[in-house]
Design an enzyme around this catalytic site. Structure first.
Site, PDB file in Angstrom:
ATOM      1  CG  ASP A  22      -2.155   0.871   1.027  1.00 39.55           C
ATOM      2  OD1 ASP A  22      -2.549   1.408   0.122  1.00 39.55           O
ATOM      3  OD2 ASP A  22      -2.851   0.998   2.162  1.00 39.55           O
ATOM      4  CG  HIS A  39      -0.390   2.211  -9.221  1.00 39.49           C
ATOM      5  ND1 HIS A  39      -0.725   1.651  -7.967  1.00 39.49           N
ATOM      6  CD2 HIS A  39      -1.547   3.016  -9.534  1.00 39.49           C
ATOM      7  CE1 HIS A  39      -1.799   2.416  -7.631  1.00 39.49           C
ATOM      8  NE2 HIS A  39      -2.320   3.300  -8.607  1.00 39.49           N
ATOM      9  CG  LEU A 133       9.271 -17.306  -3.934  1.00 40.65           C
ATOM     10  CD1 LEU A 133       9.011 -17.366  -2.387  1.00 40.65           C
ATOM     11  CD2 LEU A 133       9.282 -15.635  -4.305  1.00 40.65           C
TER      12      LEU A 133
HETATM   13  C1  IPE Z   1      -5.617  -2.739  -0.200  1.00 46.89           C
HETATM   14  O1  IPE Z   1      -5.308  -1.288  -0.362  1.00 46.89           O
HETATM   15  C2  IPE Z   1      -5.477  -3.483  -1.559  1.00 46.89           C
HETATM   16  C3  IPE Z   1      -3.919  -3.573  -2.133  1.00 46.89           C
HETATM   17  C4  IPE Z   1      -3.203  -3.069  -1.533  1.00 46.89           C
HETATM   18  C5  IPE Z   1      -4.021  -4.206  -3.560  1.00 46.89           C
HETATM   19  P1  IPE Z   1      -6.082  -0.124  -0.397  1.00 46.89           P
HETATM   20  O2  IPE Z   1      -5.298   1.165  -0.804  1.00 46.89           O
HETATM   21  O3  IPE Z   1      -7.155  -0.506  -1.495  1.00 46.89           O
HETATM   22  O4  IPE Z   1      -7.049  -0.408   0.817  1.00 46.89           O
HETATM   23  P2  IPE Z   1      -7.934   0.921   1.670  1.00 46.89           P
HETATM   24  O5  IPE Z   1      -8.862   1.246   0.744  1.00 46.89           O
HETATM   25  O6  IPE Z   1      -7.127   1.734   2.091  1.00 46.89           O
HETATM   26  O7  IPE Z   1      -8.524  -0.113   2.708  1.00 46.89           O
HETATM   27  C1  IPE Z   2      -1.616   0.328  -3.408  1.00 52.61           C
HETATM   28  O1  IPE Z   2      -1.335   1.675  -3.381  1.00 52.61           O
HETATM   29  C2  IPE Z   2      -1.879  -0.252  -4.667  1.00 52.61           C
HETATM   30  C3  IPE Z   2      -3.301  -0.772  -4.882  1.00 52.61           C
HETATM   31  C4  IPE Z   2      -4.108  -0.815  -3.859  1.00 52.61           C
HETATM   32  C5  IPE Z   2      -3.619  -1.295  -6.090  1.00 52.61           C
HETATM   33  P1  IPE Z   2      -2.738   2.796  -3.597  1.00 52.61           P
HETATM   34  O2  IPE Z   2      -3.058   2.977  -4.790  1.00 52.61           O
HETATM   35  O3  IPE Z   2      -3.608   2.376  -2.618  1.00 52.61           O
HETATM   36  O4  IPE Z   2      -1.768   3.979  -2.834  1.00 52.61           O
HETATM   37  P2  IPE Z   2      -2.606   4.823  -1.773  1.00 52.61           P
HETATM   38  O5  IPE Z   2      -3.129   4.283  -0.674  1.00 52.61           O
HETATM   39  O6  IPE Z   2      -3.443   5.600  -2.367  1.00 52.61           O
HETATM   40  O7  IPE Z   2      -1.288   5.649  -1.368  1.00 52.61           O
HETATM   41 MG    MG Z   3      -4.121   2.398  -0.621  1.00 57.57          MG
END
Ligand code: IPE
Ligand code: IPE
Ligand code: MG
Length: 252
Positions: A22, A39, A133
């Site tokens: 995240d 990303h 792995l």
């Molecule tokens: C969880 O992250 C999903 C992934 C890392 C793929 P999100 O950014 O979507 O989660 P919330 O919305 O903060 O709970």
């Molecule tokens: C994690 O990063 C990737 C996915 C959830 C796909 P985020 O896109 O959720 O990044 P933040 O939480 O907005 O910083």
């Molecule tokens: Mg996120």
């Protein structure tokens, strides 16, 4: 059960580490870049983590790449994330295979474009049986959906006479999950300072240890993984019982 003194002297690494990757968006925002750049930087961190895992003795690595709730994001971002999975499989499959990585993707195949479903299938078939792995990619994955799907298949088997409802136990239930045959994660890591599961492995993480780090996913390195494992190794996992020292006769 007799306690194993040698095991307590040399802490072993967790067999299965699962990561909620995240913070890509915030990483990009801090640099005044579009979210997609975060990303992309996240994919580089995936590559580094997949390389580091077997070096640290990890046998199973699960990475949360796209949740069943991530469809709520703007269409352009959803497309970017789909595109990155495509790119990752296309560019990395041969290297993963050479390095002995077995790839498995868990999550619903519904709503995914046909070519992505095909790439996933190709990656799984190509790497099947590799042993260095096991890389499990949770993509279009939701723990609640996974449990509902298991319940649906169990109900069908019960109606079809293949299963007796009164004999259903946890082990058999787990064999209907997408993670059948995969040991539960001992360690779940979430980056970016958020402290929730966001529908990730909600059945499997029943007794996992959690390590939350403020590091944003694109900044996550092998050193962060090592630190998380060390934190894990310092934890006292009791599983509802007593800690090993107490079980050995300690009365404090
Ligand atoms: C969880 O992250 C999903 C992934 C890392 C793929 P999100 O950014 O979507 O989660 P919330 O919305 O903060 O709970
Ligand atoms: C994690 O990063 C990737 C996915 C959830 C796909 P985020 O896109 O959720 O990044 P933040 O939480 O907005 O910083
Ligand atoms: Mg996120």
């Amino acid at each position: 059960m007799p306690s194993d003194a040698s095991a307590s002297q040399a802490p072993r690494p967790p067999r299965h580490v699962a990561i909620i990757m995240d913070g890509n968006g915030r990483w990009a925002k801090a640099r005044h870049l579009p979210r997609v750049m975060g990303h992309r930087a996240g994919v580089a961190a995936v590559r580094a983590t997949v390389r580091a895992a077997p070096e640290l003795g990890i046998e199973y690595l699960t990475l949360y790449g796209f949740s069943s709730e991530n469809w709520k994001r703007p269409r352009t971002e959803v497309n970017d994330l789909m595109g990155l999975l495509r790119m990752y499989i296309r560019e990395d499959l041969e290297e993963l295979h050479r390095n002995g990585v077995e790839v498995k993707v868990i999550g619903a195949k519904t709503h995914l474009e046909g070519d992505i479903v095909q790439l996933i299938e190709e990656a799984q078939v190509r790497t099947r049986g590799n042993t260095k792995l096991k890389l499990i990619i949770a993509f279009n994955y939701g723990g609640q959906d996974e449990i509902v799907e298991a319940a649906r298949r169990i109900a069908k088997d019960a109606v079809g006479g293949k299963l007796k409802p009164e004999e259903l136990d946890r082990e058999q239930f787990a064999s209907y999950l997408a993670t059948a045959g995969i040991p539960d994660p001992e360690l779940v890591i979430r980056t970016s300072g958020e402290r929730r599961l966001s529908n990730f492995l909600i059945w499997q993480a029943a007794y996992s240890e959690f390590v939350f780090t403020d590091t944003l996913w694109p900044d996550f390195t092998k050193a962060h993984l090592v630190a998380a494992i060390q934190e894990f190794q310092g934890r006292d996992r009791r599983f509802g019982g007593l800690s090993t020292t107490m079980a050995a006769g300690g009365n404090t």
